[in-house]
Design an enzyme around this catalytic site. Structure first.
Site, PDB file in Angstrom:
ATOM      1  N   LYS A   1       0.995  -0.819   0.089  1.00 26.51           N
ATOM      2  CA  LYS A   1      -0.023  -0.200  -0.108  1.00 26.51           C
ATOM      3  C   LYS A   1       0.985   1.332  -0.389  1.00 26.51           C
ATOM      4  O   LYS A   1       0.365   1.963  -0.950  1.00 26.51           O
ATOM      5  CB  LYS A   1      -0.964  -0.288   1.204  1.00 26.51           C
ATOM      6  CG  LYS A   1      -1.725  -1.232   1.342  1.00 26.51           C
ATOM      7  CD  LYS A   1      -2.940  -1.708   1.565  1.00 26.51           C
ATOM      8  CE  LYS A   1      -3.488  -2.650   0.287  1.00 26.51           C
ATOM      9  NZ  LYS A   1      -2.196  -3.648   0.158  1.00 26.51           N
TER      10      LYS A   1
ATOM     11  N   GLU B   1      -4.076   6.425   8.995  1.00 25.94           N
ATOM     12  CA  GLU B   1      -5.165   7.156   7.794  1.00 25.94           C
ATOM     13  C   GLU B   1      -6.639   7.842   8.706  1.00 25.94           C
ATOM     14  O   GLU B   1      -6.707   7.218   9.879  1.00 25.94           O
ATOM     15  CB  GLU B   1      -5.519   5.978   7.249  1.00 25.94           C
ATOM     16  CG  GLU B   1      -4.777   6.052   5.338  1.00 25.94           C
ATOM     17  CD  GLU B   1      -5.410   4.659   4.379  1.00 25.94           C
ATOM     18  OE1 GLU B   1      -6.674   4.526   4.915  1.00 25.94           O
ATOM     19  OE2 GLU B   1      -4.965   4.824   2.887  1.00 25.94           O
TER      20      GLU B   1
ATOM     21  N   HIS C   1     -15.740  -7.895   5.462  1.00 20.66           N
ATOM     22  CA  HIS C   1     -14.253  -7.887   3.964  1.00 20.66           C
ATOM     23  C   HIS C   1     -15.193  -8.910   3.908  1.00 20.66           C
ATOM     24  O   HIS C   1     -13.696  -9.163   2.443  1.00 20.66           O
ATOM     25  CB  HIS C   1     -13.525  -7.821   4.610  1.00 20.66           C
ATOM     26  CG  HIS C   1     -12.722  -6.700   5.801  1.00 20.66           C
ATOM     27  ND1 HIS C   1     -12.989  -5.577   5.651  1.00 20.66           N
ATOM     28  CD2 HIS C   1     -12.331  -6.480   7.164  1.00 20.66           C
ATOM     29  CE1 HIS C   1     -13.078  -4.944   6.404  1.00 20.66           C
ATOM     30  NE2 HIS C   1     -12.360  -5.852   7.403  1.00 20.66           N
TER      31      HIS C   1
ATOM     32  N   ARG D   1      -5.197  -7.857 -10.409  1.00 16.54           N
ATOM     33  CA  ARG D   1      -6.017  -9.452 -10.855  1.00 16.54           C
ATOM     34  C   ARG D   1      -7.662  -9.292 -11.171  1.00 16.54           C
ATOM     35  O   ARG D   1      -8.230  -8.159 -11.225  1.00 16.54           O
ATOM     36  CB  ARG D   1      -6.137 -10.434  -9.743  1.00 16.54           C
ATOM     37  CG  ARG D   1      -7.337  -9.520  -8.509  1.00 16.54           C
ATOM     38  CD  ARG D   1      -7.488 -11.093  -7.422  1.00 16.54           C
ATOM     39  NE  ARG D   1      -8.564 -10.333  -6.930  1.00 16.54           N
ATOM     40  CZ  ARG D   1      -8.391  -9.147  -5.517  1.00 16.54           C
ATOM     41  NH1 ARG D   1      -7.026  -8.830  -5.258  1.00 16.54           N
ATOM     42  NH2 ARG D   1      -9.780  -9.207  -5.077  1.00 16.54           N
TER      43      ARG D   1
HETATM   44  C1  MV4 Z   1     -10.529   2.935   4.962  1.00 18.39           C
HETATM   45  C2  MV4 Z   1     -11.822   2.560   5.839  1.00 18.39           C
HETATM   46  C3  MV4 Z   1     -11.692   3.594   6.958  1.00 18.39           C
HETATM   47  N1  MV4 Z   1     -11.365   4.493   6.805  1.00 18.39           N
HETATM   48  N2  MV4 Z   1      -9.575   3.649   4.723  1.00 18.39           N
HETATM   49  C4  MV4 Z   1     -11.062  -2.510   4.315  1.00 18.39           C
HETATM   50  C5  MV4 Z   1     -10.572  -3.590   2.993  1.00 18.39           C
HETATM   51  C6  MV4 Z   1      -9.622  -2.291   3.146  1.00 18.39           C
HETATM   52  N3  MV4 Z   1      -9.529  -2.987   1.672  1.00 18.39           N
HETATM   53  C7  MV4 Z   1      -9.911  -1.009   3.120  1.00 18.39           C
HETATM   54  N4  MV4 Z   1     -10.760  -0.942   4.685  1.00 18.39           N
HETATM   55  C8  MV4 Z   1     -10.955  -0.116   4.535  1.00 18.39           C
HETATM   56  N5  MV4 Z   1     -10.338   0.894   5.244  1.00 18.39           N
HETATM   57  C9  MV4 Z   1     -10.097   4.508   5.939  1.00 18.39           C
HETATM   58  N6  MV4 Z   1      -9.165   5.724   5.852  1.00 18.39           N
HETATM   59  C10 MV4 Z   1     -13.243   1.876   5.705  1.00 18.39           C
HETATM   60  C11 MV4 Z   1     -12.327   0.427   5.543  1.00 18.39           C
HETATM   61  C12 MV4 Z   1     -13.282  -0.712   5.866  1.00 18.39           C
HETATM   62  C13 MV4 Z   1     -14.226  -1.473   4.303  1.00 18.39           C
HETATM   63  C14 MV4 Z   1     -13.752  -0.540   3.408  1.00 18.39           C
HETATM   64  C15 MV4 Z   1     -14.268  -1.263   2.146  1.00 18.39           C
HETATM   65  C16 MV4 Z   1     -15.716  -2.202   2.096  1.00 18.39           C
HETATM   66  C17 MV4 Z   1     -15.936  -2.771   3.307  1.00 18.39           C
HETATM   67  C18 MV4 Z   1     -15.356  -2.261   4.668  1.00 18.39           C
HETATM   68  C19 MV4 Z   1     -15.291  -2.668   5.627  1.00 18.39           C
HETATM   69  C20 MV4 Z   1     -14.978  -2.018   6.999  1.00 18.39           C
HETATM   70  C21 MV4 Z   1     -14.058  -1.066   6.735  1.00 18.39           C
END
Ligand code: MV4
Length: 504
Positions: A118, A202, A237, A294
């Site tokens: 990342k 973040e 997730h 992917r």
């Molecule tokens: C976040 C977020 C809130 N704020 N980043 C979860 C999976 C990963 N790809 C990134 N994720 C998140 N990052 C910040 N700065 C909330 C999530 C997140 C989330 C993101 C996408 C789909 C479902 C989720 C469920 C919980 C938290």
């Protein structure tokens, strides 16, 4: 031109079958690999040739890159499609494949390495105008400095592992007092899980939507986007429902996010199909999160609304062909939904429920596509992901796609194992889903196992969906989830066995 004549699919289940189908349409010879648990699997029967690569456990079979390359040499295979999961994002495997003189259907190892981390992804996109969540773009190691940064960003914050992804290695910190302990935990978790303790900070975006953009690049520097997929409906997730297009994007926002996604791909000279993930906050600000290098599980919804076959496009690009279209040639037609059907028991904390598919009859008819890898009588192996099928529906608009999905769930006949079909129906008839007013907290906010126990008639479910959808169409998304829909969430399971189909 690296002409491909014989393709090996280094995967199993529905995605192996899906890739084999496109390969067959293109006139390629096909090779499947399988583990001892998958001897009778559909992908094995579908391919021209199939080779057993080891015992059931993934690490002994589907993850044995060395054996897979050996099979390619023996059978004169000139390309490998990795599907998703397993070796699909393994840069070392991609490099070994290429060094063996075999075409890897996917991006370069360099692009995989950049986007697989990342922080290096954030560094790579720095040269472009791409919005990032406020925080750090370098690994933090000094606790005091990290605490100062977190305080200036403002709590709550997330500590994320640079090597993580898909929610792995994230820690939510509500206040300065918790920071030090959480950071130590994050670093030690990241070290043991990924062998890399790099973490960053973040700002925590509360109640975001998860919107991802499909991109496609060729080896001549052309990159296009194929619009978005809305993936906010997920549980721990694990995505449950995906759709395209998203009901919240305006044409302007779509174009802007699309431009950013193309720039992310450009930042790593991306080739092939990839996905750029964004968070969208409640004020419709979007932030780049990460790129998946992917083909994704949910690619069929993009295929439905664009009319493209993404696997064919991947294979053509891998042969060195230029993309056959420009951005301005592409558009969205209709609306598509995907419901992931898992062999899990929603009444029992979604515990995997493996066993024999005693009855297995797929839904059919207008606007219905089922991507699966099983047939009636087969056992669902315990060794792999419990997803049994992707039920995809397509309609002229969102309402028709929802109605077709409800109808398809009703037609789907599965016995012998518990599935998430009824859970899917619950979500699809929920006013918050039907109105389009939801975020990544949907399941947390709206689901408890007992909602699947009350079973009103399916007509009621349809009515609820239609009512709420009408409300949306009439009031353009503004209203809806304000409680004015009286019907509430309805109906759990497929009703087919009770009476309906039997009586016709
Ligand atoms: C976040 C977020 C809130 N704020 N980043 C979860 C999976 C990963 N790809 C990134 N994720 C998140 N990052 C910040 N700065 C909330 C999530 C997140 C989330 C993101 C996408 C789909 C479902 C989720 C469920 C919980 C938290």
């Amino acid at each position: 031109m690296k002409k491909i004549t014989k393709l090996l699919v280094a995967n199993r289940g529905e995605i192996a079958l899906r890739v084999l189908r496109s390969a067959r349409e293109m006139g390629l010879k096909t090779v499947a690999i399988y583990s001892e648990a998958d001897r009778n699997a559909l992908h094995v029967r579908y391919a021209d040739e199939a080779v057993c690569v080891g015992p059931p456990a993934s690490k002994d079979s589907y993850l044995r890159g060395d054996k897979i390359i050996e099979v390619c040499k023996q059978l004169g295979v000139d390309a490998i499609h990795p599907g998703y999961g397993f070796l699909s994002e393994n840069a070392e495997f991609a490099r070994m494949v290429t060094e063996a003189g075999i075409t890897f259907v996917g991006p370069s190892p360099e692009a995989m390495n950049i986007m697989g981390d990342k922080l290096s992804a954030k560094q790579a996109v720095k040269a472009y105008d791409i919005p990032l969540v406020p925080g750090t773009d370098e690994a933090i190691s000094d606790v005091e400095e990290a605490k100062r940064i977190a305080t200036s960003v403002g709590f709550p914050i997330l500590i994320k592992a640079s090597a993580g992804g898909g929610g792995k290695g994230m820690r939510l910190v509500h206040s300065e007092g918790e920071f030090e302990e959480q950071m130590k935990l994050a670093v030690s978790e990241a070290t043991s899980a990924f062998g890399d303790g790099s973490v960053f900070i973040e700002k925590f975006v509360t109640g975001p939507r998860h919107i991802e953009i499909q991109v496609l690049g060729d080896e001549h520097g052309n990159i296009v986007h194929l619009f978005e997929r809305e993936c906010s409906i997920q549980r721990r997730h694990q995505k449950v429902i995906e759709e395209a297009p998203s009901s919240v994007l305006t044409p302007e926002l779509r174009a802007e996010m699309g431009r950013c996604a193309v720039d992310v791909a450009r930042a790593c000279n991306y080739t092939g199909a990839g996905t750029v993930e964004f968070l969208l906050d409640d004020k419709r600000n979007f932030y780049f999160l990460e790129m998946n290098t992917r083909l994704q599980v949910e690619h069929p919804v993009t295929e439905c609304i664009t009319g493209l076959d993404l696997v064919k496009e991947q294979i053509k690009v891998a042969q060195g062909l230029p993309l056959p279209f420009r951005q301005e040639d592409l558009g969205i037609t209709g609306h598509a939904l995907e419901l992931r059907v898992y062999a899990e028991d929603p009444q029992n904390n979604f515990l995997p429920d493996i066993g024999k598919l005693q009855t297995y009859v797929r839904p059919q008819g207008p606007g219905v596509r089922v991507d699966d890898g099983f047939e009636q009588g087969m056992d669902i192996p315990i060794y792999y992901d419990p997803m049994i099928a992707k039920l995809v529906t397509y309609g002229k608009d969102r309402q028709e796609a929802i109605e077709r999905m409800l109808r398809a769930i009703e037609e789907y006949q599965i016995t012998g194992i518990e599935t998430t079909l009824g859970f899917g129906r619950y979500v699809l008839t929920h006013p918050a889903f039907v109105s389009g007013d939801f975020d990544t907290n949907f399941i947390k906010d709206h689901f408890q196992p007992n909602v699947l126990q009350q079973q009103p008639s399916d007509e009621l479910a349809k009515l609820a969906a239609v009512l709420a959808a009408k409300l949306l169409t009439e009031q353009k998304g503004a209203a809806a989830a304000n409680g004015s829909v009286a019907t509430g969430p309805v109906v759990p399971v497929s009703n087919w066995k009770k009476n309906r189909l039997a009586g016709r």
